[in-house]
Design a protein around this motif. Structure first.
Motif, PDB file in Angstrom:
ATOM      1  N   LYS A  86       0.887  -1.298   0.046  1.00  0.00           N
ATOM      2  CA  LYS A  86      -0.078  -0.069  -0.016  1.00  0.00           C
ATOM      3  C   LYS A  86       0.866   1.359   0.063  1.00  0.00           C
ATOM      4  CE  LYS A  86      -3.779  -2.357   0.426  1.00  0.00           C
ATOM      5  NZ  LYS A  86      -4.879  -2.472  -0.676  1.00  0.00           N
ATOM      6  N   ASN A  87       0.192   2.491  -0.344  1.00  0.00           N
ATOM      7  CA  ASN A  87       0.900   3.507  -0.144  1.00  0.00           C
ATOM      8  C   ASN A  87       1.471   3.798   0.999  1.00  0.00           C
ATOM      9  OD1 ASN A  87       1.647   6.365  -0.285  1.00  0.00           O
ATOM     10  ND2 ASN A  87       0.144   6.917  -1.886  1.00  0.00           N
ATOM     11  N   ALA A 139      -9.409   6.569   6.340  1.00  0.00           N
ATOM     12  CA  ALA A 139      -7.881   6.228   6.235  1.00  0.00           C
ATOM     13  C   ALA A 139      -8.150   4.636   6.101  1.00  0.00           C
ATOM     14  CB  ALA A 139      -7.298   6.692   7.523  1.00  0.00           C
ATOM     15  N   GLU A 193       2.395   6.837   2.387  1.00  0.00           N
ATOM     16  CA  GLU A 193       2.080   7.903   3.256  1.00  0.00           C
ATOM     17  C   GLU A 193       0.464   7.715   3.837  1.00  0.00           C
ATOM     18  OE1 GLU A 193       3.350  10.468   3.723  1.00  0.00           O
ATOM     19  OE2 GLU A 193       5.226   9.725   2.762  1.00  0.00           O
ATOM     20  N   ASP A 194      -0.418   6.798   3.076  1.00  0.00           N
ATOM     21  CA  ASP A 194      -1.545   6.486   3.683  1.00  0.00           C
ATOM     22  C   ASP A 194      -1.621   5.531   4.897  1.00  0.00           C
ATOM     23  OD1 ASP A 194      -2.752   7.584   1.618  1.00  0.00           O
ATOM     24  OD2 ASP A 194      -3.122   5.815   0.234  1.00  0.00           O
ATOM     25  N   LYS A 196      -9.132   3.327   2.737  1.00  0.00           N
ATOM     26  CA  LYS A 196      -7.836   3.511   1.765  1.00  0.00           C
ATOM     27  C   LYS A 196      -6.958   2.329   1.910  1.00  0.00           C
ATOM     28  CE  LYS A 196      -7.400   8.522   1.106  1.00  0.00           C
ATOM     29  NZ  LYS A 196      -6.478   9.592   1.063  1.00  0.00           N
ATOM     30  N   PHE A 197      -6.822   1.986   3.085  1.00  0.00           N
ATOM     31  CA  PHE A 197      -5.637   0.914   3.316  1.00  0.00           C
ATOM     32  C   PHE A 197      -6.409  -0.559   2.946  1.00  0.00           C
ATOM     33  CE2 PHE A 197      -4.182  -2.715   6.051  1.00  0.00           C
ATOM     34  CZ  PHE A 197      -2.913  -2.627   5.541  1.00  0.00           C
ATOM     35  N   GLN A 224      -0.228   7.898   7.680  1.00  0.00           N
ATOM     36  CA  GLN A 224      -1.593   8.668   8.347  1.00  0.00           C
ATOM     37  C   GLN A 224      -2.574   7.586   9.138  1.00  0.00           C
ATOM     38  OE1 GLN A 224      -1.949  11.705   8.064  1.00  0.00           O
ATOM     39  NE2 GLN A 224      -4.266  11.547   8.639  1.00  0.00           N
TER      40      GLN A 224
END
Length: 398
Positions: free
Chosen positions: A359-360, A392, A362-363, A395-396, A366
């Motif tokens: 995963k990203n 959040a 930054e995500d 997104k994950f 966060q």
């Protein structure tokens, strides 16, 4: 059972009973068909002759042929020695000559080798007419009686009145140099030849134009059986090969239903009965078939339960509890999917989780910033905190 079906079945059964009752009450007509079958007890069958012939030819073997004479005698012929493996007399008694040409040629060959043929028939094939030099004729006028006799004084010259359905065929042409007349019949006050002996090769043909003399009806009438005995007495001692194939009625089925199928008044009720039983079985089986209940699959109520509890907390405004539940669920999922320890959520954990999940970064940072901040804060969470953390998490997990 359907009421209409019961009605139709009842009608079929009643019809069958009525037909059988009417038919059984009617006197059965006499079957005058000239079958010349050894199985028939009707007037023009050969049942009695078949029963009595062992007594007439004592100590003689009698073979009843169910194949053609060609098939029978070819199997009996030795091509190395050019001789037959059997001998004796070929015998045929039939209303008409029904033997095929190949078989007729084989019979000629068999007689030529020193054997005998006795043929009693109302007709003869061209092959025999040409080979033996005779001809026959007759009228279609049916006489009530037909006096017939043999000319051998030792057997007696008394005429026997063959009764009913006696054909009037006789030998109209014979070769007087080689043919011996053995018997006559009297038609329209004329003495006509009906029984002859013709030498052929090393053997002899006995030809007779009154096969009716050997039927059940004639053998039981007066002393007519004596005439049959006298004619058959010309057959010499030895094996008798009696041709039965292709005579009327010889290929009778051995089925137990043979009699039913041979009688039209019984055949059609039988068909109706079978059709009725089939209809009964089809409709009755359909009616009795048990209805298979529909089994619905078990519903997964877990999601509904979670939604209900979530709505309950949301309506109460307990955002801290909802956030904590979502964090617990998220960490449990990470442990299950990525096999990671979630007790310490530090930078090392985040880096390892990023490598395993892809995963990203930054995500992920966060997400765990919000989780850590929520657990360290000392104020009560509000709706905005819940929404931010939920985004959040989505997104994950997306």
């Amino acid at each position: 059972m359907n009421r209409n079906l019961k009605f139709y079945i009842a009608i079929i059964v009643v019809l069958i009973v009525i037909i059988i009752t009417i038919d059984s009450s009617k006197p059965k007509p006499v079957n005058w068909e000239p079958t010349y079958s050894i199985k028939d007890k009707i007037p023009f069958g050969l049942y009695i002759l078949n029963e009595e012939i062992p007594m007439m030819f004592q100590d003689q073997k009698i073979f009843r042929l169910n194949t053609t004479p060609y098939e029978y005698f070819v199997d009996q012929y030795d091509y190395d020695t050019e001789r037959y493996l059997t001998d004796g007399t070929f015998m045929m008694i039939s209303d008409e000559y029904t033997i095929d040409t190949e078989s007729t040629n084989e019979i000629l060959y068999f007689v030529e080798h020193g054997n005998t043929a006795f043929i009693s028939s109302n007709s003869f094939p061209e092959t025999l007419l040409d080979s033996l030099g005779f001809n026959y004729n007759g009228s279609y006028a049916v006489k009530d009686t037909l006096p017939s006799w043999v000319v051998n004084p030792k057997l007696g010259n008394a005429p026997y009145n063959l009764i009913s359905n006696s054909g009037t065929n006789y030998f109209s042409k014979i070769d007087t140099l080689k043919t011996i007349v053995l018997g006559y019949q009297k038609t329209h006050n004329k003495k006509l030849v009906n029984f002859i002996k013709i030498p052929y090769g090393k053997g002899v043909f006995y030809l007779h134009t009154q096969p009716v003399a050997f039927t059940n009806f004639q053998l039981l009438k007066n002393d007519n059986y004596q005439y049959a005995e006298k004619v058959l007495s010309y057959i010499p001692k030895g094996t008798i090969h009696w041709a039965l194939k292709n005579q009327y009625g010889e290929d009778i089925s051995d089925s137990p239903l043979r009699f039913i199928f041979s009688q039209p008044p019984l055949k059609w009720p039988w068909y109706l009965f079978i059709i009725g039983m089939l209809l009964f079985m089809i409709f009755n089986a359909k009616r009795r078939q048990r209805i298979i209940p529909e089994i619905k699959p078990l519903e997964n109520t877990t999601v509904d339960f979670v939604k209900t509890i979530g709505n309950l907390y949301f309506q109460e405004g307990d955002y801290d509890t909802i956030i904590e539940k979502k964090i617990i669920y998220l960490l449990a999922r990470i442990r299950q999917e990525y096999l990671m320890d979630t007790n310490v959520l530090d930078a090392e954990f985040i880096k390892k989780l990023q490598h395993k999940s892809g995963k990203n970064p930054e995500d992920i940072k966060q997400l765990f910033y919000l989780i850590t901040n929520h657990r360290k804060k000392h104020y009560q969470s509000v709706e905005h905190d819940l929404i931010e953390l939920n985004k959040a998490i989505e997104k994950f997990t997306a």
